[in-house]
Design an enzyme around this catalytic site. Sequence first.
Site, PDB file in Angstrom:
ATOM      1  N   ASP A 299      22.860  18.695 -31.158  1.00 31.37           N
ATOM      2  CA  ASP A 299      22.083  18.283 -32.280  1.00 31.37           C
ATOM      3  C   ASP A 299      20.594  17.387 -31.650  1.00 31.37           C
ATOM      4  O   ASP A 299      20.511  16.822 -31.187  1.00 31.37           O
ATOM      5  CB  ASP A 299      22.841  16.841 -31.617  1.00 31.37           C
ATOM      6  CG  ASP A 299      22.629  16.144 -33.222  1.00 31.37           C
ATOM      7  OD1 ASP A 299      22.071  16.436 -34.467  1.00 31.37           O
ATOM      8  OD2 ASP A 299      23.243  14.569 -33.704  1.00 31.37           O
TER       9      ASP A 299
ATOM     10  N   GLU B  95      15.564  11.806 -37.640  1.00 30.08           N
ATOM     11  CA  GLU B  95      16.492  11.615 -37.865  1.00 30.08           C
ATOM     12  C   GLU B  95      17.121  10.698 -37.349  1.00 30.08           C
ATOM     13  O   GLU B  95      18.175  10.041 -38.582  1.00 30.08           O
ATOM     14  CB  GLU B  95      17.040  13.421 -37.935  1.00 30.08           C
ATOM     15  CG  GLU B  95      18.532  13.429 -38.833  1.00 30.08           C
ATOM     16  CD  GLU B  95      19.509  13.232 -37.965  1.00 30.08           C
ATOM     17  OE1 GLU B  95      20.645  12.775 -39.156  1.00 30.08           O
ATOM     18  OE2 GLU B  95      19.673  12.867 -37.141  1.00 30.08           O
ATOM     19  N   GLU B  96      17.434  10.399 -35.948  1.00 29.63           N
ATOM     20  CA  GLU B  96      18.646   9.893 -35.207  1.00 29.63           C
ATOM     21  C   GLU B  96      18.529   8.440 -36.082  1.00 29.63           C
ATOM     22  O   GLU B  96      19.393   7.455 -35.454  1.00 29.63           O
ATOM     23  CB  GLU B  96      18.005  10.081 -33.768  1.00 29.63           C
ATOM     24  CG  GLU B  96      18.992  11.412 -33.248  1.00 29.63           C
ATOM     25  CD  GLU B  96      19.945  11.424 -33.979  1.00 29.63           C
ATOM     26  OE1 GLU B  96      20.920  10.989 -33.786  1.00 29.63           O
ATOM     27  OE2 GLU B  96      21.025  12.704 -33.336  1.00 29.63           O
TER      28      GLU B  96
END
Length: 433
Positions: free
Chosen positions: A157, A189-190
Amino acid sequence: MNLPFLFTAGVAAAAAFPLHPASPQSPLGSNMSSFPHHGLQDIVNASPLLSFHRDIVQIESITGNEHNVGEFITRFLEARDFTVVKQVIPSAANNGSSNRFNVYAYPSNNPNPQILLTSHIDTVPPFIPYSVSRVHDSGSDSTGHGTILISGRGSVDAKGSVASQVFAALETLEENPRSSIGLLFVVGEETGGDGMKHFSESTLNTSPPSFHTVIFGEPTELALVSGHKGILGFEVVAKGQAAHSGYPWLGRSAVSAVLPALSRVDRLGNIPDSEGGLPSSPKYGKTTVNIGKIDAGVATNVVPASARADVAVRLAQGTPDEARELIRQAVRDATDDDKDVWADFSTHAESYPPQDLDSDVDGFNVTTVNYGTDVPNLEIHDSEDAKVKRYLYGPGTIHVAHGEHEAITAKDLEDAVKGYRKLIEVAVARNQK
Ligand SMILES: *[C@@H]1O[C@H](CO)[C@@H](O)[C@H](O)[C@H]1NC(C)=O
Ligand SMILES: *[C@@H]1O[C@H](CO)[C@@H](O)[C@H](O)[C@H]1NC(C)=O
Ligand SMILES: *[C@@H]1O[C@H](CO)[C@@H](O)[C@H](O)[C@H]1NC(C)=O
């Protein structure tokens, strides 16, 4: 993993692309039978895909610290005749200055890509170093060499997706240099998607869009994702009045006041629509509720004057506004309309409805997922008669993605290159009609 395949792919790819100086490659002979004698490092060195994946996993890029991996990917793509635009993302944590950036790349002869491959280059903490091992499991191939497992933070990821997308693009361009492909690797994104939101609002996201297809990369176990749930966050807040716990009637307990509300909110995903519950759908199943954090009171011998609980909802159906209304009503019902208990949505502005995606390409398993992605952060300026297709696909499984044993098989990375190439081919064919 399938060693013969890796061998063939490694040779073909090594011949097709110049090698990055930071990834010294050991020369590969054409003698297949000698291959099993090589060590795991040699196998990785022999494959440009696995080497690139290793190089980007080795660079720590926890959200906020994406600069170095961005630089590495930029140099890699520029060395392969891509033009790279670095989109610097201002950082509130750093007084508006920042050296982290999105990487937006297109073949130098084609600045308006019709197909956009995108994923993210940040990871969750903590950093976990890169390593390779051989696992003898049920997935081992008939030659008994076992599965090659690549571990490290981001290996799945989403650097697995990043590496596979880069090589799918390179192979496609090798075959047809006029292919209209762009790459977008975003930061953040996280933790809320500031990178993708920045791209979305920038002039690079034209109206109407230059692209007719966007392929998002996240771990999907090589299945096409036909959609993911929506998301909504809020707090349940209660105000009381402090007093000595020996004389509770002199105060009012915010905890006692909030409990019935929380008990009702906790069950909202299981209560039928007709009784004021949050809706389910055949596609996504039940809406789920997680009361993730509770904060109340100051000491055991003090009647608590305040309480708040942090709640995350994964929406299977309907809009965030519809869900907000159901939640407000549930809190009123559960507390007999107590004005000192309420749902506060202002602290969690982020919300979006379920995201339906395209899955109209044969040869893939199709599934839905429960995690969030950058999909809702990219606003696409398309029209009903020229809809942009959106796909979500990638190697590795979400089940290990944020854990301490994050790992991906070499075969998954290679299969994902083939998967992305197929999605690209179908997109090209569809738009040539
Ligand atoms: C291939 O490698 C093996 C093991 O190193 C060796 O025994 C064999 O002679 C080689 N075959 C050829 C055709 O070079
Ligand atoms: C933050 O930026 C503002 C405006 O540019 C400046 O006045 C201020 O001194 C900066 N603060 C720090 C801690 O750098
Ligand atoms: C689809 O999923 C099944 C079960 O997990 C798996 O065995 C099969 O290989 C998958 N097919 C494709 C095309 O990925």
